[in-house]
Motif scaffolding. Structure first.
Motif, PDB file in Angstrom:
ATOM      1  N   VAL A  97       0.625  18.450  59.904  1.00 26.40           N
ATOM      2  CA  VAL A  97       0.127  19.048  58.663  1.00 26.40           C
ATOM      3  C   VAL A  97      -0.388  20.460  58.961  1.00 26.40           C
ATOM      4  N   ASP A  98       0.148  21.456  58.278  1.00 26.47           N
ATOM      5  CA  ASP A  98      -0.298  22.835  58.448  1.00 26.47           C
ATOM      6  C   ASP A  98      -1.765  22.956  58.032  1.00 26.47           C
ATOM      7  N   TRP A  99      -2.465  23.928  58.637  1.00 30.20           N
ATOM      8  CA  TRP A  99      -3.886  24.087  58.334  1.00 30.20           C
ATOM      9  C   TRP A  99      -4.141  24.560  56.901  1.00 30.20           C
ATOM     10  N   ARG A 100      -3.176  25.244  56.275  1.00 33.34           N
ATOM     11  CA  ARG A 100      -3.420  25.867  54.971  1.00 33.34           C
ATOM     12  C   ARG A 100      -3.735  24.859  53.864  1.00 33.34           C
ATOM     13  N   ILE A 132      -4.857  21.868  54.184  1.00 32.15           N
ATOM     14  CA  ILE A 132      -6.130  21.207  54.523  1.00 32.15           C
ATOM     15  C   ILE A 132      -7.291  22.134  54.168  1.00 32.15           C
ATOM     16  N   ALA A 133      -7.177  23.395  54.555  1.00 34.13           N
ATOM     17  CA  ALA A 133      -8.240  24.355  54.248  1.00 34.13           C
ATOM     18  C   ALA A 133      -8.416  24.520  52.742  1.00 34.13           C
ATOM     19  N   ALA A 134      -7.315  24.481  52.004  1.00 32.63           N
ATOM     20  CA  ALA A 134      -7.407  24.610  50.545  1.00 32.63           C
ATOM     21  C   ALA A 134      -8.192  23.444  49.945  1.00 32.63           C
ATOM     22  N   VAL A 135      -7.940  22.248  50.440  1.00 32.03           N
ATOM     23  CA  VAL A 135      -8.678  21.078  49.948  1.00 32.03           C
ATOM     24  C   VAL A 135     -10.157  21.204  50.285  1.00 32.03           C
ATOM     25  N   MET A 136     -10.467  21.624  51.527  1.00 35.35           N
ATOM     26  CA  MET A 136     -11.871  21.760  51.918  1.00 35.35           C
ATOM     27  C   MET A 136     -12.567  22.843  51.105  1.00 35.35           C
ATOM     28  N   GLY A 137     -11.820  23.889  50.765  1.00 39.35           N
ATOM     29  CA  GLY A 137     -12.399  24.912  49.910  1.00 39.35           C
ATOM     30  C   GLY A 137     -12.738  24.378  48.531  1.00 39.35           C
ATOM     31  N   LEU A 172      -9.131  25.220  63.116  1.00 41.90           N
ATOM     32  CA  LEU A 172     -10.472  25.011  62.563  1.00 41.90           C
ATOM     33  C   LEU A 172     -11.085  26.325  62.083  1.00 41.90           C
ATOM     34  N   GLY A 173     -10.846  27.385  62.846  1.00 42.18           N
ATOM     35  CA  GLY A 173     -11.432  28.676  62.507  1.00 42.18           C
ATOM     36  C   GLY A 173     -10.920  29.235  61.195  1.00 42.18           C
ATOM     37  N   PHE A 174      -9.632  29.067  60.929  1.00 46.50           N
ATOM     38  CA  PHE A 174      -9.080  29.547  59.667  1.00 46.50           C
ATOM     39  C   PHE A 174      -9.763  28.871  58.485  1.00 46.50           C
ATOM     40  N   ALA A 175      -9.976  27.562  58.596  1.00 40.41           N
ATOM     41  CA  ALA A 175     -10.631  26.836  57.511  1.00 40.41           C
ATOM     42  C   ALA A 175     -12.101  27.220  57.412  1.00 40.41           C
TER      43      ALA A 175
END
Length: 435
Positions: free
Chosen positions: A44-47, A49-54, A81-84
């Motif tokens: 799973v790409d980080w993007r 996942i980061a969008a959901v966490m945002g 992790l840093g990107f998110a």
């Protein structure tokens, strides 16, 4: 929580439904999302996942991400992790401010990036970031420097204050930033004097250093009449520089010029001391084949050759961007040739092939005499590819090439940075350079 729900974020036709379900779970989904981010081999790409966490929000996700970022054991995991972590936006400013004092350097760096991704965070960002200009970790300090430069000229007074009053650990980067933001006019008189003094200290031991910019343009004139050459070219305000400083300015300027500002990159040149019997003038202003400068460079070479017997101009693209050369002798153009991949290259051709060109063709197994209109296409293509990378070697064979010089090259005098007529009229760009 169903692990497949997180993995569904990596499946395009399931992603939207999975994201909505995870956002509905809120804080209950955070730990599973963080673990997935930490897996460097995750499908799973980080993007997403980061969008959901945002969408879940920093109140529920920030601390979990910070803990995972601080303990991450691999570079890939830290990146994901840093990107998110850095993407929560202005709502997380206070949390990012606290994270700036975290003992793990990578956390501090990602907190700085969080400020950067907030856009214009204004005074609060500047006050929070300034102390980290002296961070013991170089990457953190560099990230802060980059972030503050993006804030623009309103940080200049604060940087001047640091230069005047300290703290000492912040002063060096404050000087670099002042140069980047405003150039010499942004520096105090004492700072300018200190830089000039440092150059004077280094000059007695300075040795020739090869030039290797992405786009290399230069003129070459026999002898060591630096002042006479500058006068003939209309160059003014010469200032002594080391080879490192001269080359760095030329390299930086060559990246800056473009159609948005026809003068950008043409404002100054590096005039070398006498190098093995030649003086070189380096900079985009010396371009022998460009539409803007080509005709004038041809004229200048011709005029210089009247006074000095010979004068050359060259272009060499260090990233495979082609070559061009002008050779003038005793007031006449002996040769102009250009191979840069442009459709009108052949229209620039003047004179007969040079002995070096003929010899190179023989090395390639081609006839030393040729007519492009009648040449076998395969032979013509082979020649064009060879000529594409020829300028530096041709210059070396006929005199001195700035790409072939080094500490052992005989040198007399001191190099200078001088303003061209463009620079005199329009000023020079700001920037910090290697001395």
């Amino acid at each position: 929580m169903d692990r497949d729900l997180v993995r569904d974020l990596g499946v395009p036709d399931r992603r939207e439904a999975a994201a909505d379900a995870l956002v509905a779970l809120g804080s209950d989904a955070v730990e599973r999302l963080v673990r997935e981010l930490a897996q460097e081999d995750s499908p799973v790409d980080w993007r997403p996942i980061a969008a959901v966490m945002g969408r879940i929000g920093e109140a529920d996700a920030f601390d979990s991400l910070l803990r995972a970022l601080a303990s991450a054991s691999s570079e890939s995991s830290r990146k994901r992790l840093g990107f998110a972590f850095s993407g929560f936006g202005a709502a997380a400013i206070d949390r990012y401010t606290t994270a700036l004092s975290h003992p793990v350097p990578h956390v501090r760096r990602m907190a700085v990036r969080g400020f950067q991704r907030c856009g214009d965070a204004g005074t609060s960002a500047v006050s929070a970031l300034l102390p980290l200009l002296g961070d013991p970790d170089r990457e953190v300090a560099q990230q802060v420097q980059d972030a503050l430069i993006l804030q623009g000229e309103h940080v200049v007074p604060l940087l001047r204050r640091i230069r005047e009053l300290g703290p000492g650990r912040q002063r060096a980067r404050a000087l670099t930033m002042l140069a980047e933001l405003g150039g010499e006019p942004a520096l105090s008189r004492s700072d300018v004097a200190a830089i000039e003094r440092l150059i004077r200290v280094k000059l007695p031991d300075d040795r020739p250093e090869g030039m290797w910019a992405c786009w290399n343009h230069w003129m070459a004139v026999p002898g060591g009449d630096q002042a006479g050459i500058m006068d003939a070219l209309g160059l003014v305000d010469p200032r002594p520089v080391t080879f490192a400083l001269g080359n760095d300015i030329v390299d930086t300027d060559s990246h800056g010029f473009g159609p948005e500002d026809p003068y950008d990159g043409y404002e100054r040149v590096f005039v070398t001391p006498e190098l093995d019997g030649w003086t070189l003038v380096l900079g985009a202003w010396c371009d022998p084949c460009g539409e803007e400068r080509g005709p004038d460079v041809l004229r200048l070479c011709t005029e210089l050759s009247v006074r000095y017997g010979r004068a050359h101009a060259y272009y060499y693209g260090g990233q495979g961007d082609g070559s061009a050369w002008i050779v003038a002798e005793h007031g006449s153009v002996v040769r102009r040739y250009c191979e840069t991949g442009e459709a009108d290259d052949e229209l620039l051709t003047l004179g007969e092939p040079l002995p070096f060109e003929r010899a190179r063709r023989v090395e390639l197994g081609l006839t030393p005499e040729w007519d492009a209109a009648q040449e076998d296409q395969d032979a013509e293509d082979e020649w064009r590819w060879a000529a594409h990378d020829m300028a530096a070697d041709l210059a070396h064979s006929y005199g001195v090439s700035p790409l072939h010089i080094g500490p052992g090259t005989p040198s007399q005098g001191t190099g200078v940075i001088a303003l061209t007529p463009y620079g005199l009229a329009h000023g020079v760009p700001a920037g910090a350079y290697r001395i």
